[in-house]
Design a protein around this motif. Structure first.
Motif: not given
Length: 114
Positions: A44-48, A78-83, A90-92, A105-108
């Protein structure tokens, strides 16, 4: 002759993104971000995309239609978001394209699923 878009890497990411209406998030500086959800295979990826949307066009009562989308993302080391569902993203990339910010963003994978 066609001009190529101007693209610059952005290293300062929003501290948080909170849902403000259907398909609109807002960062800590009250800038609206519009998500585009993409599924590539099992990822799952999201482009904001940071877009100026008049506040009159933001409806505050409806959640995003996708149950996979969080209510909030918080920048984590570490270049990540916690939802809000305790998942890491991960910030791609985070770029400025012709003056418009876009963050991918890409779901880890959940470490418990390994």
């Amino acid at each position: 002759m066609a001009q190529f878009p101007s693209m610059v890497q952005v290293t300062s990411h929003p501290e948080s993104l909170r849902i403000q209406g259907p398909s609109v998030y807002e960062d800590q500086d009250e800038r609206p971000w519009v998500p585009l959800v993409m599924e590539t295979g099992s990822v799952l990826q999201v482009r904001l995309r940071q877009e100026d949307i008049p506040s009159a066009h933001i409806v505050l009562t409806s959640p995003l239609p996708s149950s996979m989308m969080p209510w909030v993302w918080v920048l984590y080391p570490g270049g990540r978001y916690l939802d809000s569902m305790c998942r890491f993203w991960r910030i791609v990339d985070h770029v400025l394209v012709d003056g418009v910010e876009e963050m991918h963003l890409e779901l880890l994978p959940d470490p418990q699923d390994s």
